[in-house]
Scaffold this motif. Sequence first.
Motif, PDB file in Angstrom:
ATOM      1  N   GLY A 179      -4.724  13.365  -4.278  1.00 43.63           N
ATOM      2  CA  GLY A 179      -3.362  13.561  -3.788  1.00 43.63           C
ATOM      3  C   GLY A 179      -2.320  13.066  -4.769  1.00 43.63           C
ATOM      4  O   GLY A 179      -1.151  13.432  -4.658  1.00 43.63           O
ATOM      5  N   ALA A 180      -2.726  12.260  -5.742  1.00 46.01           N
ATOM      6  CA  ALA A 180      -1.794  11.782  -6.760  1.00 46.01           C
ATOM      7  C   ALA A 180      -1.727  12.798  -7.899  1.00 46.01           C
ATOM      8  O   ALA A 180      -2.744  13.397  -8.264  1.00 46.01           O
ATOM      9  CB  ALA A 180      -2.231  10.422  -7.290  1.00 46.01           C
ATOM     10  N   PRO A 181      -0.549  13.011  -8.508  1.00 49.70           N
ATOM     11  CA  PRO A 181      -0.425  14.017  -9.571  1.00 49.70           C
ATOM     12  C   PRO A 181      -1.230  13.684 -10.821  1.00 49.70           C
ATOM     13  O   PRO A 181      -1.546  14.578 -11.611  1.00 49.70           O
ATOM     14  CB  PRO A 181       1.082  14.041  -9.866  1.00 49.70           C
ATOM     15  N   THR A 182      -1.564  12.420 -11.029  1.00 45.15           N
ATOM     16  CA  THR A 182      -2.267  12.011 -12.245  1.00 45.15           C
ATOM     17  C   THR A 182      -3.786  12.082 -12.124  1.00 45.15           C
ATOM     18  O   THR A 182      -4.489  12.056 -13.135  1.00 45.15           O
ATOM     19  CB  THR A 182      -1.879  10.565 -12.602  1.00 45.15           C
ATOM     20  N   SER A 183      -4.313  12.146 -10.918  1.00 48.70           N
ATOM     21  CA  SER A 183      -5.756  11.949 -10.720  1.00 48.70           C
ATOM     22  C   SER A 183      -6.601  13.008 -11.421  1.00 48.70           C
ATOM     23  O   SER A 183      -7.609  12.695 -12.062  1.00 48.70           O
ATOM     24  CB  SER A 183      -6.084  11.913  -9.230  1.00 48.70           C
ATOM     25  N   GLY A 184      -6.228  14.274 -11.301  1.00 49.12           N
ATOM     26  CA  GLY A 184      -7.030  15.330 -11.894  1.00 49.12           C
ATOM     27  C   GLY A 184      -7.132  15.203 -13.403  1.00 49.12           C
ATOM     28  O   GLY A 184      -8.224  15.270 -13.981  1.00 49.12           O
ATOM     29  N   TYR A 185      -5.991  15.026 -14.073  1.00 50.19           N
ATOM     30  CA  TYR A 185      -6.006  14.934 -15.527  1.00 50.19           C
ATOM     31  C   TYR A 185      -6.727  13.676 -15.993  1.00 50.19           C
ATOM     32  O   TYR A 185      -7.478  13.698 -16.973  1.00 50.19           O
ATOM     33  CB  TYR A 185      -4.575  14.949 -16.061  1.00 50.19           C
ATOM     34  N   TYR A 200       0.867  -1.187   0.000  1.00 50.63           N
ATOM     35  CA  TYR A 200       0.000   0.000   0.000  1.00 50.63           C
ATOM     36  C   TYR A 200       0.901   1.233   0.000  1.00 50.63           C
ATOM     37  O   TYR A 200       1.253   1.762   1.057  1.00 50.63           O
ATOM     38  CB  TYR A 200      -0.902  -0.018   1.219  1.00 50.63           C
ATOM     39  N   PRO A 201       1.283   1.738  -1.176  1.00 52.16           N
ATOM     40  CA  PRO A 201       2.285   2.809  -1.266  1.00 52.16           C
ATOM     41  C   PRO A 201       1.692   4.210  -1.132  1.00 52.16           C
ATOM     42  O   PRO A 201       2.026   5.109  -1.899  1.00 52.16           O
ATOM     43  CB  PRO A 201       2.874   2.589  -2.659  1.00 52.16           C
ATOM     44  N   TYR A 202       0.794   4.408  -0.207  1.00 54.29           N
ATOM     45  CA  TYR A 202       0.167   5.710  -0.006  1.00 54.29           C
ATOM     46  C   TYR A 202       0.159   6.055   1.478  1.00 54.29           C
ATOM     47  O   TYR A 202       0.092   5.173   2.342  1.00 54.29           O
ATOM     48  CB  TYR A 202      -1.272   5.727  -0.533  1.00 54.29           C
ATOM     49  N   THR A 203       0.201   7.348   1.753  1.00 53.37           N
ATOM     50  CA  THR A 203       0.024   7.864   3.106  1.00 53.37           C
ATOM     51  C   THR A 203      -1.299   8.615   3.149  1.00 53.37           C
ATOM     52  O   THR A 203      -1.546   9.487   2.303  1.00 53.37           O
ATOM     53  CB  THR A 203       1.167   8.811   3.495  1.00 53.37           C
ATOM     54  N   GLU A 204      -2.140   8.298   4.087  1.00 52.73           N
ATOM     55  CA  GLU A 204      -3.462   8.913   4.171  1.00 52.73           C
ATOM     56  C   GLU A 204      -3.451  10.120   5.098  1.00 52.73           C
ATOM     57  O   GLU A 204      -2.847  10.091   6.171  1.00 52.73           O
ATOM     58  CB  GLU A 204      -4.499   7.896   4.660  1.00 52.73           C
ATOM     59  N   ARG A 236     -18.244  21.827   5.334  1.00 49.53           N
ATOM     60  CA  ARG A 236     -19.623  21.592   5.771  1.00 49.53           C
ATOM     61  C   ARG A 236     -19.742  20.327   6.608  1.00 49.53           C
ATOM     62  O   ARG A 236     -20.785  19.701   6.659  1.00 49.53           O
ATOM     63  CB  ARG A 236     -20.528  21.504   4.541  1.00 49.53           C
ATOM     64  N   GLY A 237     -18.669  19.940   7.258  1.00 47.47           N
ATOM     65  CA  GLY A 237     -18.714  18.765   8.115  1.00 47.47           C
ATOM     66  C   GLY A 237     -18.173  17.538   7.429  1.00 47.47           C
ATOM     67  O   GLY A 237     -18.146  17.425   6.204  1.00 47.47           O
ATOM     68  N   GLY A 238     -17.727  16.576   8.227  1.00 40.76           N
ATOM     69  CA  GLY A 238     -17.171  15.354   7.679  1.00 40.76           C
ATOM     70  C   GLY A 238     -15.684  15.490   7.403  1.00 40.76           C
ATOM     71  O   GLY A 238     -15.071  16.542   7.627  1.00 40.76           O
ATOM     72  N   LEU A 239     -15.084  14.407   6.933  1.00 39.71           N
ATOM     73  CA  LEU A 239     -13.656  14.380   6.650  1.00 39.71           C
ATOM     74  C   LEU A 239     -13.421  14.007   5.196  1.00 39.71           C
ATOM     75  O   LEU A 239     -14.155  13.214   4.609  1.00 39.71           O
ATOM     76  CB  LEU A 239     -12.943  13.371   7.565  1.00 39.71           C
ATOM     77  N   ARG A 240     -12.373  14.583   4.623  1.00 37.88           N
ATOM     78  CA  ARG A 240     -11.932  14.227   3.271  1.00 37.88           C
ATOM     79  C   ARG A 240     -10.600  13.499   3.404  1.00 37.88           C
ATOM     80  O   ARG A 240      -9.681  13.980   4.072  1.00 37.88           O
ATOM     81  CB  ARG A 240     -11.788  15.457   2.399  1.00 37.88           C
ATOM     82  N   THR A 241     -10.481  12.342   2.758  1.00 37.29           N
ATOM     83  CA  THR A 241      -9.260  11.548   2.832  1.00 37.29           C
ATOM     84  C   THR A 241      -8.398  11.815   1.611  1.00 37.29           C
ATOM     85  O   THR A 241      -8.847  11.638   0.472  1.00 37.29           O
ATOM     86  CB  THR A 241      -9.578  10.046   2.916  1.00 37.29           C
ATOM     87  N   LEU A 242      -7.166  12.257   1.855  1.00 38.58           N
ATOM     88  CA  LEU A 242      -6.191  12.457   0.792  1.00 38.58           C
ATOM     89  C   LEU A 242      -5.199  11.300   0.805  1.00 38.58           C
ATOM     90  O   LEU A 242      -4.740  10.878   1.871  1.00 38.58           O
ATOM     91  CB  LEU A 242      -5.448  13.783   0.977  1.00 38.58           C
ATOM     92  N   HIS A 243      -4.876  10.782  -0.373  1.00 47.40           N
ATOM     93  CA  HIS A 243      -3.916   9.687  -0.511  1.00 47.40           C
ATOM     94  C   HIS A 243      -2.672  10.232  -1.194  1.00 47.40           C
ATOM     95  O   HIS A 243      -2.700  10.519  -2.398  1.00 47.40           O
ATOM     96  CB  HIS A 243      -4.514   8.541  -1.326  1.00 47.40           C
ATOM     97  N   ALA A 244      -1.577  10.394  -0.429  1.00 41.74           N
ATOM     98  CA  ALA A 244      -0.323  10.898  -0.981  1.00 41.74           C
ATOM     99  C   ALA A 244       0.570   9.713  -1.330  1.00 41.74           C
ATOM    100  O   ALA A 244       0.918   8.914  -0.447  1.00 41.74           O
ATOM    101  CB  ALA A 244       0.370  11.808   0.024  1.00 41.74           C
TER     102      ALA A 244
END
Length: 703
Positions: A208-214, A23-27, A34-42
Amino acid sequence: MAGDFADLTPTQFVKAVVSGSIYPYTEHRIPKRRGGLRTLHAPVPRLSGMQQEILARLEALPTGFQPHPAAFAYRRGRSVVDCAAVHLRAHTVIRLDIADFFGNIRERHVHAALKNAWTRPTEHEYRIDLVENDDGRREIGLRRTGRTLDTYTVARLVTVSPPEPSQTWTNRGTGCRSVRLEATGQDFSVRRPRLVYQHTREGFLPQGAPTSGYLSNIVMRDVDGVVTHQAESLGLRYTRYSDDMYFSSRGLVRHDDVDRLVAGVKNALKPLGMRLNTKKTYVARPGARRSVLSILVDGPAPRLTREYKRRITKHVRGAASFGIEQHRRHQKFNDLTQLDTYVTGLLSFAHMVDSDWAEKQLADWKRLRELPFEHEEPVLVQHGLDLPWDMDIEVSQADLAKESIDDLVRGAQRYRSSSDYLQMLEFVGRFKRYAPFNAMVVHIQKPGARYVLSSSEWESKYRRVLKPGAQPLLIFQPRGPYMLVYDVGDTEALPGALPLPKGITAPVSVSSRAGEKEVAKVWHHTETNLAPLGIRLTLVDHGASSCGRTYRSRSGSSVKRPGSRPGGRPETYQTLFEIEINRNLPLLDRYATLAHELGHLFCGHLGAGPGDTWPDRCSRPLSDEEALKIRARNEVEAESIAYMVLKRLDPDVRMGDYITGHLGSDQQVPETVALNLTFRAAGLIIEMGKKRIPAAKLQKPKK
């Protein structure tokens, strides 16, 4: 394994990532606004470097495989301002939000989007290879070669599969693939059996990954194309910025067109398994804030919203008044660096929209940052003053208004119903020209007053004069005892006067080609058929924005209807319900209001009818949230009935956007809407408008 998995060779690392054994990611979990949590995967640095190489390859793909022109996020040379500029001079702005955008873009979607583009022969192809770094270490990388990188391998390298068991990310059987890794001078071949990867779960795009947006733009290319075509067919402009879909028009958009648009977008998202976040759906028309990505687009140039400017000036003025350190403590920032980063970030965005204003604020902020940070007390307090003079006056006026409102509220609670009380508060909220106390005073004197001015202001600003018998309304004058104002309904235009906006003069906004005689006939028959149902109809003298209301009768009186023949004996029934309709509305609007109020009754919103002619759906909610949901359901049902009734009267009838405006950005059509009751109620109201119906037939219980 932890860290950058340094104990793995490059071949082992790629094999482990593709197979899902590591699992090569750091969360990182961050709170949402507006409440709740967002999980970023670096991704770990080793994987991040590979993803950067893949991103470079994606951006070099031919034009036919690039994102759709409507997509503005995650693209070089495009910004939020460019996205907003498409919608300038907007009359109406519609925003739709895609729920869990990145989490719903799965490995299979990435694989399908890249299947043709990635494997297409180009002048330079890439392969996974071992490259030597400056320090002599051999790392995994991408090298130009005559062979292309396997599409399935790319899909695995750019998606994330959480290690913990979860039904959300169960493997869908993306496919059976083999992975071959080669290095110059050595063979690092790794072959996998052609089987479904049963020991892994299907991945999704990590935030959090550089490729995700594109990649999200490439996956959404077909959706953007379908939505663009639908928007253009409705006369709308369309852009998408990540998960935010914006539509705008230069003219009025009917509410049925909005419904058609939302339904079309839902269908376009279905192939990807996506859905809309109904709580974030928003329709803004003149009178509301028409913005795209927090940028106002109602004019010829992009502008910052007043709220966004206040977010900046709050910190600039606060630091100037009390010292930057004291302001930092009051705003609860951990240190000055965090505060400075936050403010300069806000200014960076503002500079893209309004550079002149932002540069002035930035200059003030830079000057304040150079002040000593040792001030423990505000400068004004050191001089013996608690607040500046104008702030002191403002606070006193606010306290006075609050005390006045509290007194009025306490009086209202003693003699008015809860529905009246809520209506009064809603009126005050939208009556922005005068202070809250004066707004309440106007509402008490004339419910439904839409827009009030003094007689001199009506003449000087709008060239309107008072009608004979105009009703004066008393309000308290800021620098005097009181003043008299008049509602727009009590004025008439002089020659050459500009027409007032329809939202002020005719808020119901019903237009039809039906003749007045036809509408009057339908009104007469409907009114005649009310008595056997225990309904008493009363026309009241209210302002232009007040339409009507329905409530249970507590008088114990009776209601009569004339006999079926001239001179016949009138029929008498006990009054169970009262309907009030504003007599100052045009006849067609009055009938639309009556159909709406009857819809409330026949759907059981106020309880069962006489002899169970309609069911009891008078819910007693346990919480404010449930009350809002039930109210939305009731209003949607009643307005849908009114719409169907008027459509039978005139197929080309146009009604206002009451349903959309009522639900706002919180909800769409509630799932609890009872279609069977709405259709049955609409049919009954249509029949009531055709002829006199015998009492026995009207009072027959509905099964």
